[in-house]
Design a protein around this motif. Structure first.
Motif, mmCIF file in Angstrom:
data_model
loop_
_atom_site.group_PDB
_atom_site.id
_atom_site.type_symbol
_atom_site.label_atom_id
_atom_site.label_comp_id
_atom_site.label_asym_id
_atom_site.label_seq_id
_atom_site.Cartn_x
_atom_site.Cartn_y
_atom_site.Cartn_z
ATOM 1 N N LEU A 163 0.831 -1.204 0.000
ATOM 2 C CA LEU A 163 0.000 0.000 0.000
ATOM 3 C C LEU A 163 0.869 1.258 0.000
ATOM 4 C CD1 LEU A 163 -2.827 -1.009 2.505
ATOM 5 C CD2 LEU A 163 -3.034 -0.739 0.020
ATOM 6 N N ILE A 164 1.940 1.252 0.799
ATOM 7 C CA ILE A 164 2.844 2.404 0.832
ATOM 8 C C ILE A 164 3.482 2.617 -0.534
ATOM 9 C CG2 ILE A 164 5.000 3.294 1.807
ATOM 10 C CD1 ILE A 164 4.244 1.846 4.421
ATOM 11 N N ASP A 165 3.996 1.531 -1.114
ATOM 12 C CA ASP A 165 4.605 1.639 -2.443
ATOM 13 C C ASP A 165 3.563 2.063 -3.481
ATOM 14 O OD1 ASP A 165 7.209 0.915 -1.689
ATOM 15 O OD2 ASP A 165 6.731 -1.215 -1.800
ATOM 16 N N GLY A 166 2.338 1.556 -3.335
ATOM 17 C CA GLY A 166 1.280 1.901 -4.281
ATOM 18 C C GLY A 166 0.971 3.384 -4.291
ATOM 19 N N VAL A 167 0.975 3.993 -3.105
ATOM 20 C CA VAL A 167 0.718 5.440 -3.017
ATOM 21 C C VAL A 167 1.838 6.219 -3.707
ATOM 22 C CG1 VAL A 167 0.567 7.385 -1.429
ATOM 23 C CG2 VAL A 167 -0.670 5.275 -0.926
ATOM 24 N N ILE A 168 3.080 5.806 -3.461
ATOM 25 C CA ILE A 168 4.227 6.487 -4.080
ATOM 26 C C ILE A 168 4.155 6.377 -5.596
ATOM 27 C CG2 ILE A 168 6.736 6.472 -4.328
ATOM 28 C CD1 ILE A 168 6.889 5.481 -1.424
ATOM 29 N N ALA A 212 1.520 5.662 -7.472
ATOM 30 C CA ALA A 212 0.342 6.329 -8.019
ATOM 31 C C ALA A 212 0.576 7.824 -8.194
ATOM 32 C CB ALA A 212 -0.858 6.084 -7.112
ATOM 33 N N ILE A 213 1.269 8.430 -7.221
ATOM 34 C CA ILE A 213 1.503 9.879 -7.289
ATOM 35 C C ILE A 213 2.598 10.218 -8.298
ATOM 36 C CG2 ILE A 213 2.276 11.894 -5.999
ATOM 37 C CD1 ILE A 213 0.994 10.658 -3.508
ATOM 38 N N VAL A 214 3.780 9.630 -8.087
ATOM 39 C CA VAL A 214 4.920 9.961 -8.947
ATOM 40 C C VAL A 214 4.771 9.331 -10.329
ATOM 41 C CG1 VAL A 214 7.429 9.851 -9.196
ATOM 42 C CG2 VAL A 214 6.403 10.166 -6.933
ATOM 43 N N GLY A 215 4.504 8.015 -10.350
ATOM 44 C CA GLY A 215 4.363 7.328 -11.633
ATOM 45 C C GLY A 215 3.176 7.825 -12.426
ATOM 46 N N GLY A 216 2.063 8.099 -11.725
ATOM 47 C CA GLY A 216 0.875 8.585 -12.414
ATOM 48 C C GLY A 216 1.107 9.916 -13.090
ATOM 49 N N MET A 217 1.832 10.810 -12.420
ATOM 50 C CA MET A 217 2.127 12.115 -13.002
ATOM 51 C C MET A 217 2.996 11.978 -14.245
ATOM 52 S SD MET A 217 2.812 14.343 -9.520
ATOM 53 C CE MET A 217 3.359 15.769 -10.454
ATOM 54 N N ILE A 218 3.989 11.091 -14.174
ATOM 55 C CA ILE A 218 4.884 10.897 -15.323
ATOM 56 C C ILE A 218 4.119 10.255 -16.483
ATOM 57 C CG2 ILE A 218 6.938 9.692 -16.158
ATOM 58 C CD1 ILE A 218 8.069 9.918 -13.320
ATOM 59 N N ALA A 219 3.339 9.203 -16.179
ATOM 60 C CA ALA A 219 2.575 8.519 -17.232
ATOM 61 C C ALA A 219 1.558 9.457 -17.877
ATOM 62 C CB ALA A 219 1.873 7.298 -16.647
ATOM 63 N N TRP A 220 0.951 10.308 -17.069
ATOM 64 C CA TRP A 220 -0.023 11.275 -17.586
ATOM 65 C C TRP A 220 0.658 12.276 -18.522
ATOM 66 C CZ3 TRP A 220 -5.239 11.352 -17.196
ATOM 67 C CH2 TRP A 220 -5.909 12.537 -17.517
ATOM 68 N N ALA A 221 1.896 12.669 -18.146
ATOM 69 C CA ALA A 221 2.630 13.649 -18.953
ATOM 70 C C ALA A 221 3.058 13.090 -20.305
ATOM 71 C CB ALA A 221 3.856 14.139 -18.183
ATOM 72 N N VAL A 222 3.354 11.783 -20.356
ATOM 73 C CA VAL A 222 3.830 11.196 -21.625
ATOM 74 C C VAL A 222 2.699 10.639 -22.474
ATOM 75 C CG1 VAL A 222 6.080 10.646 -20.618
ATOM 76 C CG2 VAL A 222 4.267 8.931 -20.588
ATOM 77 N N THR A 223 1.456 10.770 -22.004
ATOM 78 C CA THR A 223 0.297 10.369 -22.811
ATOM 79 C C THR A 223 -0.660 11.557 -22.930
ATOM 80 O OG1 THR A 223 -0.742 9.469 -20.808
ATOM 81 C CG2 THR A 223 0.419 7.912 -22.227
ATOM 82 N N PRO A 224 -0.250 12.613 -23.658
ATOM 83 C CA PRO A 224 -1.062 13.829 -23.753
ATOM 84 C C PRO A 224 -2.434 13.598 -24.391
ATOM 85 C CG PRO A 224 0.714 13.846 -25.369
ATOM 86 C CD PRO A 224 0.987 12.709 -24.446
ATOM 87 N N ARG A 225 -2.521 12.606 -25.269
ATOM 88 C CA ARG A 225 -3.803 12.334 -25.913
ATOM 89 C C ARG A 225 -4.852 11.938 -24.884
ATOM 90 N NH1 ARG A 225 -7.453 13.699 -29.495
ATOM 91 N NH2 ARG A 225 -8.607 11.938 -30.385
ATOM 92 N N LEU A 226 -4.449 11.235 -23.845
ATOM 93 C CA LEU A 226 -5.382 10.822 -22.803
ATOM 94 C C LEU A 226 -5.922 12.033 -22.049
ATOM 95 C CD1 LEU A 226 -6.748 8.588 -21.148
ATOM 96 C CD2 LEU A 226 -4.701 8.489 -19.720
ATOM 97 N N GLY A 254 8.313 0.955 0.878
ATOM 98 C CA GLY A 254 7.274 0.312 1.678
ATOM 99 C C GLY A 254 7.833 -0.785 2.555
ATOM 100 N N LYS A 255 8.724 -1.603 2.007
ATOM 101 C CA LYS A 255 9.342 -2.679 2.782
ATOM 102 C C LYS A 255 10.273 -2.123 3.852
ATOM 103 C CE LYS A 255 9.053 -6.605 -0.400
ATOM 104 N NZ LYS A 255 7.987 -6.046 -1.249
ATOM 105 N N MET A 256 10.967 -1.031 3.531
ATOM 106 C CA MET A 256 11.825 -0.404 4.534
ATOM 107 C C MET A 256 10.998 0.032 5.742
ATOM 108 S SD MET A 256 14.297 2.019 2.225
ATOM 109 C CE MET A 256 15.224 1.363 0.819
ATOM 110 N N ALA A 257 9.842 0.635 5.463
ATOM 111 C CA ALA A 257 8.982 1.129 6.544
ATOM 112 C C ALA A 257 8.476 0.004 7.434
ATOM 113 C CB ALA A 257 7.808 1.904 5.956
#
Length: 271
Positions: free
Chosen positions: A119-124, A126-140, A197-200
């Protein structure tokens, strides 16, 4: 289990050893049931990180409820007796035999800790990866904005048309996000064997056969089942629940890669 007191108990992975229970989980500290002489004993060093009693003048902790009791107060007698044997762990401690470990005796992480780390890794991601993926798919992003505008205007025909156009960009977004997630996992698995997440949660991933960070090939194999889960949603659910009943607490992706998630850190690679 956390209600049971800390101390030395029969090692569930080896009949010839005692393992130290810290009151919450098994530690990596072990002692032979066949006791060394007083001058050779190092009992008390792992969990306390201190010098032996004969070098500090302090009384070193000893395994409780075992053959060491009484001898710590009479080292000369212990030295004369030479090799003694530990007694069987107390009957009330037999619950510890159910603690699951790797083949070399490292305690396995619980399903709850694995989920919390995920869950911790998923939040990270979703925020960071989602922003990058959104930026490289402008058509979406363009289609999404048009969809919102059409829905607000009540243009049903336009809404349906945009929905038909979304499939390609959504697939592209999913692929980019999966690649980013894979890169995230590979960087941590192959260096420290711990994602944030595993570190935490104080757990790490290793090969079942040996400790240490994962080789790149093993790390990639561990991502194959999650990739298949992108197309078969039920597989992702099954993969996540599998450690609940698996005797080695492995998820399906662990079985594919030959890995296990354990308590504690992994030794770093040398050189």
């Amino acid at each position: 289990m956390s209600q049971h007191p800390s101390g030395w108990y029969d090692d569930p992975s080896s009949p010839d050893l005692l393992r130290y229970w810290d009151g919450v989980s098994w530690t990596n500290h072990t002692a032979p049931k066949k006791s060394p002489t007083a001058s050779q004993s190092t009992i008390g060093l792992p969990q306390q990180g201190q010098l032996p009693a004969h070098r500090t003048g302090a009384s070193a902790p000893v395994p409780q409820g075992s053959g060491w009791q009484g001898r710590s107060q009479a080292p000369q007698q212990q030295g004369q007796q030479g090799q003694g044997y530990f007694q069987q762990a107390p009957a009330e401690a037999q619950w510890m035999q159910t603690i699951r470990t790797t083949a070399d005796g490292v305690p396995l992480a619980s399903w709850g800790k694995r989920v919390a780390a995920w869950l911790i890794d998923g939040v990270i991601i979703a925020i960071v990866g989602g922003m990058i993926a959104w930026a490289v798919t402008p058509r979406l992003s363009e289609l999404f904005s048009a969809f919102v505008s059409a829905a607000e205007a009540g243009d049903q025909a336009r809404v349906v048309d945009i929905q038909n156009q979304l499939t390609g960009p959504v697939v592209q977004f999913s692929i980019v996000l999966w690649l980013l997630t894979t890169a995230y996992c590979l960087v941590f698995w192959t260096t420290t064997a711990q994602t944030p997440g595993k570190m935490a949660l104080g757990i790490s991933v290793r090969r079942a056969a040996e400790p240490g960070p994962l080789p790149v090939g093993t790390a990639l194999m561990r991502r194959l089942v999650p990739l298949a889960g992108q197309f078969v949603p039920f597989l992702s659910l099954l993969d996540g629940l599998w450690p609940l009943w698996d005797d080695k607490r492995q998820a399906l992706h662990d079985k594919a890669a030959g890995t296990q998630v354990v308590e504690g850190k992994q030794p770093r690679k040398h050189g």
